[in-house]
Scaffold this motif. Structure first.
Motif, PDB file in Angstrom:
ATOM      1  N   ASN A 318       0.903  -1.362  -0.087  1.00  0.00           N
ATOM      2  CA  ASN A 318       0.061   0.078  -0.070  1.00  0.00           C
ATOM      3  C   ASN A 318       0.832   1.311   0.178  1.00  0.00           C
ATOM      4  O   ASN A 318       0.272   2.460  -0.343  1.00  0.00           O
ATOM      5  CB  ASN A 318      -0.814  -0.086   1.070  1.00  0.00           C
ATOM      6  CG  ASN A 318      -0.247  -0.268   2.607  1.00  0.00           C
ATOM      7  OD1 ASN A 318       0.932   0.039   2.498  1.00  0.00           O
ATOM      8  ND2 ASN A 318      -1.212  -0.401   3.614  1.00  0.00           N
ATOM      9  N   SER A 319       2.237   1.144   0.118  1.00  0.00           N
ATOM     10  CA  SER A 319       2.918   2.407  -0.103  1.00  0.00           C
ATOM     11  C   SER A 319       3.210   2.781  -1.386  1.00  0.00           C
ATOM     12  O   SER A 319       3.811   3.773  -1.677  1.00  0.00           O
ATOM     13  CB  SER A 319       4.299   2.114   0.742  1.00  0.00           C
ATOM     14  OG  SER A 319       5.039   1.124  -0.107  1.00  0.00           O
ATOM     15  N   GLU A 320       2.758   2.015  -2.221  1.00  0.00           N
ATOM     16  CA  GLU A 320       3.174   2.041  -3.704  1.00  0.00           C
ATOM     17  C   GLU A 320       1.795   2.835  -4.653  1.00  0.00           C
ATOM     18  O   GLU A 320       1.749   2.748  -5.693  1.00  0.00           O
ATOM     19  CB  GLU A 320       3.423   0.897  -4.467  1.00  0.00           C
ATOM     20  CG  GLU A 320       4.575   0.190  -3.971  1.00  0.00           C
ATOM     21  CD  GLU A 320       5.212  -1.132  -4.797  1.00  0.00           C
ATOM     22  OE1 GLU A 320       4.741  -0.987  -5.663  1.00  0.00           O
ATOM     23  OE2 GLU A 320       5.662  -1.825  -4.090  1.00  0.00           O
ATOM     24  N   TYR A 321       0.672   3.170  -3.691  1.00  0.00           N
ATOM     25  CA  TYR A 321      -0.475   3.638  -4.163  1.00  0.00           C
ATOM     26  C   TYR A 321      -1.226   4.449  -3.119  1.00  0.00           C
ATOM     27  O   TYR A 321      -0.823   4.334  -1.939  1.00  0.00           O
ATOM     28  CB  TYR A 321      -1.347   2.630  -4.814  1.00  0.00           C
ATOM     29  CG  TYR A 321      -1.794   1.571  -3.968  1.00  0.00           C
ATOM     30  CD1 TYR A 321      -2.910   1.778  -3.092  1.00  0.00           C
ATOM     31  CD2 TYR A 321      -1.264   0.436  -3.763  1.00  0.00           C
ATOM     32  CE1 TYR A 321      -3.555   0.961  -2.326  1.00  0.00           C
ATOM     33  CE2 TYR A 321      -1.914  -0.548  -2.781  1.00  0.00           C
ATOM     34  CZ  TYR A 321      -3.041  -0.213  -1.951  1.00  0.00           C
ATOM     35  OH  TYR A 321      -3.632  -1.166  -1.103  1.00  0.00           O
ATOM     36  N   THR A 322      -1.951   5.476  -3.622  1.00  0.00           N
ATOM     37  CA  THR A 322      -2.619   6.291  -2.894  1.00  0.00           C
ATOM     38  C   THR A 322      -4.144   6.033  -3.179  1.00  0.00           C
ATOM     39  O   THR A 322      -4.411   5.714  -4.185  1.00  0.00           O
ATOM     40  CB  THR A 322      -2.302   7.794  -2.836  1.00  0.00           C
ATOM     41  OG1 THR A 322      -2.597   8.123  -4.195  1.00  0.00           O
ATOM     42  CG2 THR A 322      -0.830   8.090  -2.503  1.00  0.00           C
ATOM     43  N   VAL A 323      -4.879   6.142  -2.142  1.00  0.00           N
ATOM     44  CA  VAL A 323      -6.408   6.179  -2.148  1.00  0.00           C
ATOM     45  C   VAL A 323      -7.154   7.228  -1.780  1.00  0.00           C
ATOM     46  O   VAL A 323      -6.890   7.886  -0.429  1.00  0.00           O
ATOM     47  CB  VAL A 323      -6.929   4.777  -1.484  1.00  0.00           C
ATOM     48  CG1 VAL A 323      -8.462   4.730  -1.559  1.00  0.00           C
ATOM     49  CG2 VAL A 323      -6.471   3.589  -2.123  1.00  0.00           C
ATOM     50  N   ASP A 341       4.165   5.409 -10.045  1.00  0.00           N
ATOM     51  CA  ASP A 341       5.345   4.916 -10.837  1.00  0.00           C
ATOM     52  C   ASP A 341       5.143   3.590 -10.977  1.00  0.00           C
ATOM     53  O   ASP A 341       5.725   2.778 -10.058  1.00  0.00           O
ATOM     54  CB  ASP A 341       6.524   5.740 -10.288  1.00  0.00           C
ATOM     55  CG  ASP A 341       7.655   5.518 -11.239  1.00  0.00           C
ATOM     56  OD1 ASP A 341       7.550   4.938 -12.348  1.00  0.00           O
ATOM     57  OD2 ASP A 341       8.939   6.107 -11.095  1.00  0.00           O
ATOM     58  N   LEU A 342       4.986   2.907 -12.224  1.00  0.00           N
ATOM     59  CA  LEU A 342       4.975   1.444 -12.318  1.00  0.00           C
ATOM     60  C   LEU A 342       6.115   1.146 -13.182  1.00  0.00           C
ATOM     61  O   LEU A 342       6.331  -0.174 -13.806  1.00  0.00           O
ATOM     62  CB  LEU A 342       3.768   1.186 -13.156  1.00  0.00           C
ATOM     63  CG  LEU A 342       2.383   0.986 -12.207  1.00  0.00           C
ATOM     64  CD1 LEU A 342       1.138   1.070 -13.087  1.00  0.00           C
ATOM     65  CD2 LEU A 342       2.420   0.011 -11.236  1.00  0.00           C
TER      66      LEU A 342
END
Length: 584
Positions: A318-323, A341-342
């Protein structure tokens, strides 16, 4: 005007710029008849609904008598610059200056420089971008060469421009004209540079161009169908349409497919922008994100309940996306899941999957209108930009959730409205029995209890799912007999794509139709009146006046039988005595 045989002969030399990227599209060439420089029809397939397609002839052309080596009859072309206005734009796009050259000499240099470019080269991409920027709005000076325009009529539709003159064309796909409801307005224009020539480059006078959208990500949304009545239909689990009870927790799944050219990007980002109708409330903290490699995509079927715990799915930290959730009371809710950033983490054909839950709330719309909700992607659009470029935007994908209502009208034996009753509605769950009215997950779950109230004669049970129910009169009007329990099953019929309800039926405990929106189904006694649009089924619950009489086989019957026997014996004794008296 001086002309030159251009080396830009490429057998159907077609370059497609989608979201700032040009891809070569080399078509098969076939000679149908002798070259005549006749105009041809240009047909564009795989066009977007609502997008605008325009074409500009940036060079004139005529066929020569020389054939292109390695083709089936395609002839070489002679090119010329149409006019001074086009000469200026071509020179600007190519970073050329005329200096002391005559027009003829300078035109020759322009054509020569174009002929030295190769398919999909950076130089050609740059030229196409610059040329489009110069030509897109200057319709007045280019009116004579702006030969074609049109708007596609439907998703993946075909549009045709008739009688396009032989020449070298710049075509554009502009998605900014797509209606907001179709959610594709964020696409950059697609540019195509091609040779459009007569019979030797066309098939039966038609030159076909397929807009290549392969390098754009796609997104799909699904809603999970589940039911606490195990007899209800729940296959497949994830679909485009479902039905639920108000208060149910509903699972949603979003699936994005990574484009083929993701490896070309310096930075690749992607955001899911999900909209829930006002009848759905997002469950905060429920978002989970997964990656499914292209090699494992076949395991991701619509009957997989969740990706959690699946060995072929990787959980994204969950550190790799924001909701970001925006909830507006009485209005639609927006949920954005952003993966900033993927780059290096995904490959062509991989899927990014989001799962989350929401509750169907009291604002839910009852009936065939349903509760639609949708998703679209924004994504990196320019491989050459260090920040991924201006975000592109996909079309929306939608799902819809339905819920229904049952109305009970209290009447007396004459059909007049009757006050003083109270009702409780139960729903059948796992392994229910007729006598088990527990409120746990087994038995008959209490859906709603409506107490008796002065002058209340109509009772509505709103927000019901497919399933089996029991309506019980829990308060009986004074002076009347208790009405019999009503057992019934709500049975919606979905269209093949699951996006709409085509029929709504009510069945009894013997699976006989006792109410339907299809009049041909009402072959049995009609107990319910059903309205598909309103999503409602209504019935009259009748109370008869008087005392409750005993049922067959009960104690009251035994007493009646006993009294009857005594009367019979008494009658027999009387007859015997009377006969003896007569004889005497």
């Amino acid at each position: 005007m001086h002309t030159k045989k251009s080396k830009i002969w490429t057998g159907l030399f077609t370059l497609l710029l989608v979201l700032g990227i040009i891809f070569p599209m080399l078509g098969a060439l076939k000679q149908i008849s002798a070259a005549t420089n006749d105009p041809v029809d240009i047909k564009i397939t795989n066009a977007y609904k609502g997008a605008t397609y325009k074409g500009w002839k940036i060079l004139n052309a005529t066929e020569t008598d020389q054939y292109v080596s390695g083709t089936s009859g395609a002839k070489k072309l002679q090119y010329s610059v149409p006019d001074a206005a086009m000469r200026t734009k071509l020179a600007t796009a190519l970073n050329m200056t005329q200096g002391t050259d005559t027009d003829a000499v300078f035109d020759n240099k322009i054509i020569q420089k174009l002929s030295e470019m190769t398919n999909d080269s950076d130089a050609l991409k740059t030229f196409a971008r610059k040329m489009y920027d110069l030509i897109k709005d200057d319709t007045a000076s280019l009116a004579a060469t702006k030969a074609m325009d049109g708007t596609a009529g439907s998703q993946d539709s075909t549009i045709t421009w008739n009688d396009a003159a032989t020449g070298y064309y710049l075509l554009s796909e502009d998605t900014s004209t797509i209606a907001t409801a179709d959610q594709a307005a964020g696409y950059k224009p697609s540019l195509t540079v091609l040779n459009a020539v007569a019979d030797s480059y066309a098939t039966n006078g038609v030159l076909s161009i397929t807009m290549k959208h392969d390098n754009v990500p796609t997104v799909e949304k699904y809603i999970k169908e589940d039911n606490d009545d195990t007899t209800a239909t729940t296959t497949p689990l994830y679909r485009k349409g479902a039905d639920h009870d108000i208060g149910d927790t509903i699972s949603f799944r979003l699936q994005a497919t990574v484009p083929d050219n993701v490896a070309e990007f310096q930075k690749y980002f992607m955001s899911f922008v999900d909209t829930l109708s006002k009848g759905l409330t997002y469950d905060s903290g429920s978002v989970k994100v997964y990656k499914v490699a292209n090699a494992n995509v076949s395991s991701l079927t619509n009957n997989v309940a969740t990706l959690s715990g699946q060995t072929w799915a990787t959980t994204v930290d969950n550190s790799e996306y924001t909701v970001t959730a925006t909830t507006n009371t009485g209005a639609s809710n927006t949920l954005t899941i952003a993966l900033s950033d993927l780059t290096g983490d995904v490959a062509a054909g991989d899927k990014i999957v989001v799962e989350y839950t929401a509750k169907l709330n009291s604002d839910a719309v009852i009936g065939s209108e349903g509760n639609p909700n949708s998703v679209y992607l924004t994504y990196a659009s320019d491989p050459k930009a260090t920040d991924g470029g201006t975000p592109g935007r996909t079309p929306e994908d939608k799902v819809i959730d339905f819920t229904f209502q049952v109305d009970a009208n209290k009447v007396d034996g004459a059909g007049a409205a009757l006050a003083g009753a109270g009702f409780t509605l139960y729903k059948k769950t796992n392994n229910a029995s007729d006598t088990d009215f527990s409120t746990t997950t087994t038995g008959w779950k209490k859906v709603k209890e409506i107490a008796a109230a002065d002058n209340k004669t109509a009772f509505s049970f709103t927000g019901l799912d497919e399933g089996t129910y029991k309506l019980v009169e829990t308060t009986v009007p004074s002076g009347y007999n208790k009405a019999a329990d009503i057992d019934f099953t709500v049975v919606p019929t979905f269209a093949a794509d699951k996006k709409s309800i085509t029929k709504l039926e009510i069945k009894d405990s013997a699976n006989k139709v006792i109410g339907s929106t299809d009049s041909t189904d009402n072959t049995n006694s009609k107990v319910f009146t059903v309205d598909l649009t309103a999503g409602k089924a209504s019935t009259n619950v009748v109370n008869n006046s008087g005392k409750q009489l005993p049922s067959t086989g009960g104690m009251g019957t035994v007493l009646l039988y006993t009294a009857g026997a005594i009367l019979a014996v008494g009658a027999g004794v009387y007859l015997i005595v009377k006969r003896r008296t007569t004889v005497k």
